[in-house]
Motif scaffolding. Structure first.
Motif, short mmCIF file in Angstrom:
data_model
loop_
_atom_site.label_atom_id
_atom_site.label_comp_id
_atom_site.label_asym_id
_atom_site.label_seq_id
_atom_site.Cartn_x
_atom_site.Cartn_y
_atom_site.Cartn_z
N LEU A 1 -8.69 19.39 18.60
CA LEU A 1 -8.62 19.41 19.87
C LEU A 1 -6.91 19.80 20.06
CD1 LEU A 1 -8.25 15.12 20.33
CD2 LEU A 1 -10.25 17.42 20.75
N HIS A 2 -7.10 20.61 21.61
CA HIS A 2 -5.97 21.04 21.92
C HIS A 2 -4.94 20.40 21.80
CE1 HIS A 2 -3.60 23.49 25.37
NE2 HIS A 2 -4.21 24.23 24.74
N PRO A 3 -3.82 20.68 21.91
CA PRO A 3 -2.17 20.03 22.71
C PRO A 3 -2.48 19.07 23.89
CG PRO A 3 -1.66 21.84 21.27
CD PRO A 3 -3.17 22.21 21.76
N GLN A 4 -3.18 20.04 24.96
CA GLN A 4 -3.38 18.82 26.03
C GLN A 4 -4.56 17.57 25.34
OE1 GLN A 4 -4.78 20.62 29.91
NE2 GLN A 4 -2.86 20.84 30.36
N GLN A 5 -5.07 17.72 24.47
CA GLN A 5 -6.19 16.97 25.01
C GLN A 5 -5.49 15.93 23.93
OE1 GLN A 5 -8.92 19.56 23.16
NE2 GLN A 5 -10.72 18.52 24.57
N ILE A 6 -4.46 16.37 22.94
CA ILE A 6 -4.23 15.06 22.01
C ILE A 6 -2.81 14.01 22.80
CG2 ILE A 6 -2.52 14.71 20.36
CD1 ILE A 6 -3.64 17.52 19.24
N GLU A 7 -2.20 14.54 23.98
CA GLU A 7 -1.83 13.87 24.94
C GLU A 7 -2.02 13.00 25.28
OE1 GLU A 7 1.84 15.41 28.67
OE2 GLU A 7 0.51 16.25 26.74
N TRP A 8 -3.40 13.45 26.48
CA TRP A 8 -4.02 12.98 27.48
C TRP A 8 -4.59 11.68 26.98
CZ3 TRP A 8 -7.15 16.57 30.14
CH2 TRP A 8 -6.21 18.25 31.80
N MET A 9 -5.31 11.83 25.56
CA MET A 9 -6.12 11.31 25.03
C MET A 9 -5.04 9.94 23.73
SD MET A 9 -9.27 13.36 23.33
CE MET A 9 -10.47 11.91 22.88
N GLY A 10 -4.13 10.13 23.40
CA GLY A 10 -2.97 9.19 23.10
C GLY A 10 -3.68 9.46 21.89
N CYS A 11 -3.86 10.48 21.36
CA CYS A 11 -4.07 10.29 19.58
C CYS A 11 -2.72 10.70 19.14
CB CYS A 11 -5.27 11.46 19.10
SG CYS A 11 -6.59 11.33 19.99
N ARG A 12 -2.16 9.50 18.47
CA ARG A 12 -0.37 9.57 18.10
C ARG A 12 -0.57 9.98 16.49
NH1 ARG A 12 -0.81 3.14 19.37
NH2 ARG A 12 -2.32 3.35 18.20
N SER A 13 0.34 11.31 16.44
CA SER A 13 0.98 11.33 14.60
C SER A 13 0.92 10.48 14.40
CB SER A 13 2.32 12.34 15.23
OG SER A 13 3.30 11.59 15.48
N PHE A 14 1.28 9.21 14.65
CA PHE A 14 1.73 8.17 13.68
C PHE A 14 0.23 6.86 12.98
CE2 PHE A 14 3.25 6.39 16.79
CZ PHE A 14 2.66 5.70 17.49
N SER A 15 -0.83 7.85 13.73
CA SER A 15 -2.19 7.09 13.53
C SER A 15 -2.68 8.24 12.44
CB SER A 15 -3.15 6.96 14.82
OG SER A 15 -2.26 6.70 15.65
N ILE A 16 -3.73 7.41 11.88
CA ILE A 16 -5.10 8.22 10.84
C ILE A 16 -5.92 8.61 11.62
CG2 ILE A 16 -6.59 7.56 8.71
CD1 ILE A 16 -4.29 6.02 8.11
#
Length: 272
Positions: free
Chosen positions: A142-157
């Motif tokens: 995913l693109h960084p912007q998508q990660i931010e929008w979708m709430g894919c947090r760095s402390f999740s697997i």
């Protein structure tokens, strides 16, 4: 056809699911054009079931079936065509192979079992840091912007996989994203209930920041339980960047995710 029936019956007796009725060998017109005898084993792939004569020394594999097969099974038919014997199998896509060099029927069962297990994604292996083949990290897919929008947090697997739905998407792919929140690590270790988030969006290489690029309207994501029943689903609307569905599953529970658009469907199997 008799060779296919023989292998189909044997594999069903051994606990494997097959989709014989879906194959081209049930189409008489197709069979008259090409020499195929394929059998689809659910979640594993296609086996080519080749008949051999009683005095044959080789298993012969025609050119048209040397791709898109996970193996070739030699089936010896009696002269009366009332009985069949499975001689063995090979994974070599060659013109012919000596029958003496075939792997045994027991080896075939082990081979299919290994492939079946590899096709099912084990989420508790992700907790241990084992990345399933074909899956990528969130930053890779995913693109960084998508990660931010979708709430894919760095402390999740979180892991993702590109899925091709064929002509329905005009050659475009979608990204299937599976997230297990960090707090669920202890749940898996304690064999408790685990919360799972499923998301579908465009993959990184097809996402254009700032452009109006959306997933196709009518794209459906469905959760299928271990009995094959649809228990939860969501469908994209016009101008959706992604869709998601969240649910819980018990440790050891099996489920599937279907990604559907029109007549195209891709299923991924999971076990918690």
């Amino acid at each position: 056809m008799l060779a296919v029936y023989a292998v189909d019956y044997y594999l069903r007796c051994m606990g494997f699911e097959t989709n014989q009725e879906e194959e081209d060998n049930y189409n008489p017109w197709m069979q008259s054009l090409i020499d195929v005898a394929d059998l689809k084993v659910k979640n594993i792939g296609k086996l080519e079931c080749r008949p051999v004569l009683s005095n044959a020394e080789y298993l012969e594999i025609p050119p048209e079936v040397r791709t898109d097969r996970i193996g070739y099974v030699a089936v010896q038919l009696s002269e009366s065509l009332k009985s069949a014997t499975i001689l063995g199998f090979t994974t070599q896509a060659v013109a012919k192979i000596p029958l003496s060099q075939l792997q045994s029927v027991d080896d075939l069962l082990d081979y299919l079992t290994d492939k079946e297990q590899a096709a099912t994604v084990s989420l508790h292996q992700w907790i241990k840091g084992v990345v399933t083949e074909g899956w990528q990290t969130i930053d890779e897919i995913l693109h960084p912007q998508q990660i931010e929008w979708m709430g894919c947090r760095s402390f999740s697997i979180t892991r993702g996989k590109k899925i091709d739905l064929g002509l329905e998407l005009n050659g475009l792919s979608v990204a299937l994203i599976v997230t297990i929140a960090a707090e669920n690590q202890s749940a898996i270790k304690n064999q408790d209930e685990v919360n799972i988030l499923i998301q579908v969006s465009l993959p990184k290489d097809e996402y254009i920041p700032g452009a109006n690029v959306y997933i196709s309207e009518g794209l459906k994501v469905a959760v299928i339980d271990d009995k094959g029943e649809e228990v939860l689903d969501t469908t994209s609307r016009q101008n959706d960047n992604w869709i998601e569905v969240e649910f819980s599953a018990q440790f050891g529970e099996k489920f599937s995710i279907d990604v559907i658009l029109g007549e195209s469907k891709v299923r991924q199997e999971f076990v918690v």
